[in-house]
Design an enzyme around this catalytic site. Structure first.
Site, PDB file in Angstrom:
ATOM      1  N   ARG A  39       0.900  -1.159   0.000  1.00  0.00           N
ATOM      2  CA  ARG A  39       0.000   0.000   0.000  1.00  0.00           C
ATOM      3  C   ARG A  39       0.921   1.186   0.000  1.00  0.00           C
ATOM      4  O   ARG A  39       1.616   1.460   0.958  1.00  0.00           O
ATOM      5  CB  ARG A  39      -0.898  -0.021   1.235  1.00  0.00           C
ATOM      6  CG  ARG A  39      -1.792   1.219   1.403  1.00  0.00           C
ATOM      7  CD  ARG A  39      -2.808   1.334   0.283  1.00  0.00           C
ATOM      8  NE  ARG A  39      -3.624   2.545   0.457  1.00  0.00           N
ATOM      9  CZ  ARG A  39      -3.365   3.714  -0.124  1.00  0.00           C
ATOM     10  NH1 ARG A  39      -2.302   3.847  -0.911  1.00  0.00           N
ATOM     11  NH2 ARG A  39      -4.160   4.743   0.080  1.00  0.00           N
ATOM     12  N   GLU A  61     -10.819   5.528   2.832  1.00  0.00           N
ATOM     13  CA  GLU A  61      -9.499   5.012   2.475  1.00  0.00           C
ATOM     14  C   GLU A  61      -9.171   5.329   1.023  1.00  0.00           C
ATOM     15  O   GLU A  61      -8.014   5.476   0.651  1.00  0.00           O
ATOM     16  CB  GLU A  61      -9.475   3.499   2.723  1.00  0.00           C
ATOM     17  CG  GLU A  61      -8.306   2.753   2.113  1.00  0.00           C
ATOM     18  CD  GLU A  61      -6.957   3.146   2.700  1.00  0.00           C
ATOM     19  OE1 GLU A  61      -5.943   2.857   2.064  1.00  0.00           O
ATOM     20  OE2 GLU A  61      -6.934   3.749   3.796  1.00  0.00           O
TER      21      GLU A  61
END
Length: 391
Positions: free
Chosen positions: A97, A169
């Site tokens: 990520r 997110e």
């Protein structure tokens, strides 16, 4: 303060109050101003019936790139959850990520399975790299840049929790998105490099970057090691349980044990079949639940006769607003495990058994119109978790 100064102050205060009154109170609450959230009724919670407080997180679509994925529960998916948002994220080996930060929320995480490596950058250039295993926790304060990568040759799964239900997110500030939209001339000047150095950089957000598996030992940062005063890692399940009961056990970590975690407290609650986390409420925080294993029944009491029950299974989420009465019961035939988070660094609870035990017999007799002898049979201390037989 002189008479004229005082009059001027009062005039400005009245003007401000009038302007605030003219605006929609719900808008202030939605913006996350605690003073207004404590005084303006939430329209969603002011109705005749309580809204749903359950969301099937793992059954949602989310974002999928390769074999990595992120699924979120915010006010968009679960409108009641205005104080906390959550994400279930999975990374395949070699996936990362990418470097990013959250402008409006802190991030607290619990590793469900696999291994994760993180790096985080703080103000003043402090940076920390940590490796996490199942049962470990990390905390990144609001605005601190970080990355997350799968460590080893097996996938990893972790739950991210944010202290703002409006946070998404998929609206984070990612480094590839930023550099991909910045003129090369500006990047060249910023880094003291020729513009051609940026020719091969991504033009848009990568989100999940993919490459070789990271080395077994963390590499040294470009600047060398400059560790922060407080660590971002806590080995939650490596510690003895906070409390053990006949019907289950609880691990808890707040800012008293994990000082950097000033806005989020985490709990792992194990319940044996039939066991009950008793009726209670939290005076200082909202509660967010994620069912790791098992099946639970969660009740919610919202005053004025409003009561709602939701049944949760593995991968489901529940949200309890601050101050609302609730309980968690294992209704399955196997042990259940629930990850619970609160948007405060200080854990507080008032349990119903504790409340009853804190009152004299004559008060209880009058309140319920029952003989005092009946209440001698009630627990004389906090139960917290009752087993299947109510003991």
């Amino acid at each position: 303060m002189s008479h004229l100064q005082r009059r001027d102050f009062l005039t400005r205060a009245v003007a401000f109050t009038a302007a605030a009154t003219a605006l929609d109170g719900a808008g202030f609450a939605a913006a996350g101003d605690p003073s207004f959230m404590n005084n303006v009724p939430d329209p969603l919670l002011a109705g005749k019936d309580l809204p749903t407080f359950k969301f099937a997180l793992e059954k949602s679509e989310g974002k999928v790139i390769g074999k990595s994925s992120g699924k979120e529960a915010t006010v968009k998916q679960l409108p009641i959850s205005k104080g906390i948002a959550g994400v279930s994220m999975r990374l395949e080996p070699g996936a990362m990520r990418e470097l990013h930060w959250h402008a409006v929320a802190a991030e607290w995480a619990f590793v469900v399975e696999g291994q994760v490596r993180t790096t985080v950058i703080e103000p003043h250039g402090y940076a920390e790299t940590n490796d996490f295993r199942a049962g470990d926790v990390w905390m990144f304060p609001r605005g601190h840049g970080h990355m997350l990568e799968c460590l080893g040759d097996k996938p990893t799964h972790f739950i991210l929790i944010f202290d703002n239900g409006y946070f998404s997110e998929f609206g984070t500030f990612s480094i590839t998105d930023w550099l991909g939209h910045t003129p090369k001339s500006l990047l060249a000047k910023n880094f003291g490099l020729p513009e051609s150095a940026f020719d091969g950089f991504p033009k848009s957000e990568v989100y999940f970057a993919r490459g070789a598996q990271p080395p077994a030992e963390p590499s040294i940062p470009l600047q060398g090691r400059k560790l922060p005063p407080l660590t971002h890692k806590y080995e939650l399940l490596a510690q003895p349980p906070h409390a053990i009961f006949k019907g289950g056990r609880e691990w808890r970590v707040d800012s008293s044990r994990f000082p950097i975690s000033k806005t989020i407290t985490g709990v792992v609650l194990d319940l044996e079949p039939g066991a009950l986390r008793e009726l209670h409420w939290h005076p200082n925080a909202d509660e967010w639940q994620y069912v790791i294993e098992g099946n639970t029944s969660v009740t919610l009491f919202g005053s004025s006769g409003r009561y709602r029950i939701e049944t949760l299974e593995k991968g489901d989420v529940a949200y309890i607003p601050q101050g609302y009465g609730h309980s968690v019961e294992n209704i399955g035939t196997k042990p259940s495990r629930v990850l619970i988070a609160f948007n405060t660094g200080t854990y507080e609870t008032i349990d119903l058994s504790q409340w009853i035990a804190g009152n004299p017999l004559d008060v209880l007799a009058t309140n319920f119109n029952q003989p005092p002898a009946l209440f001698e049979k009630f627990p004389h201390k906090d139960v917290f978790v009752a087993d299947k037989d109510g003991k």
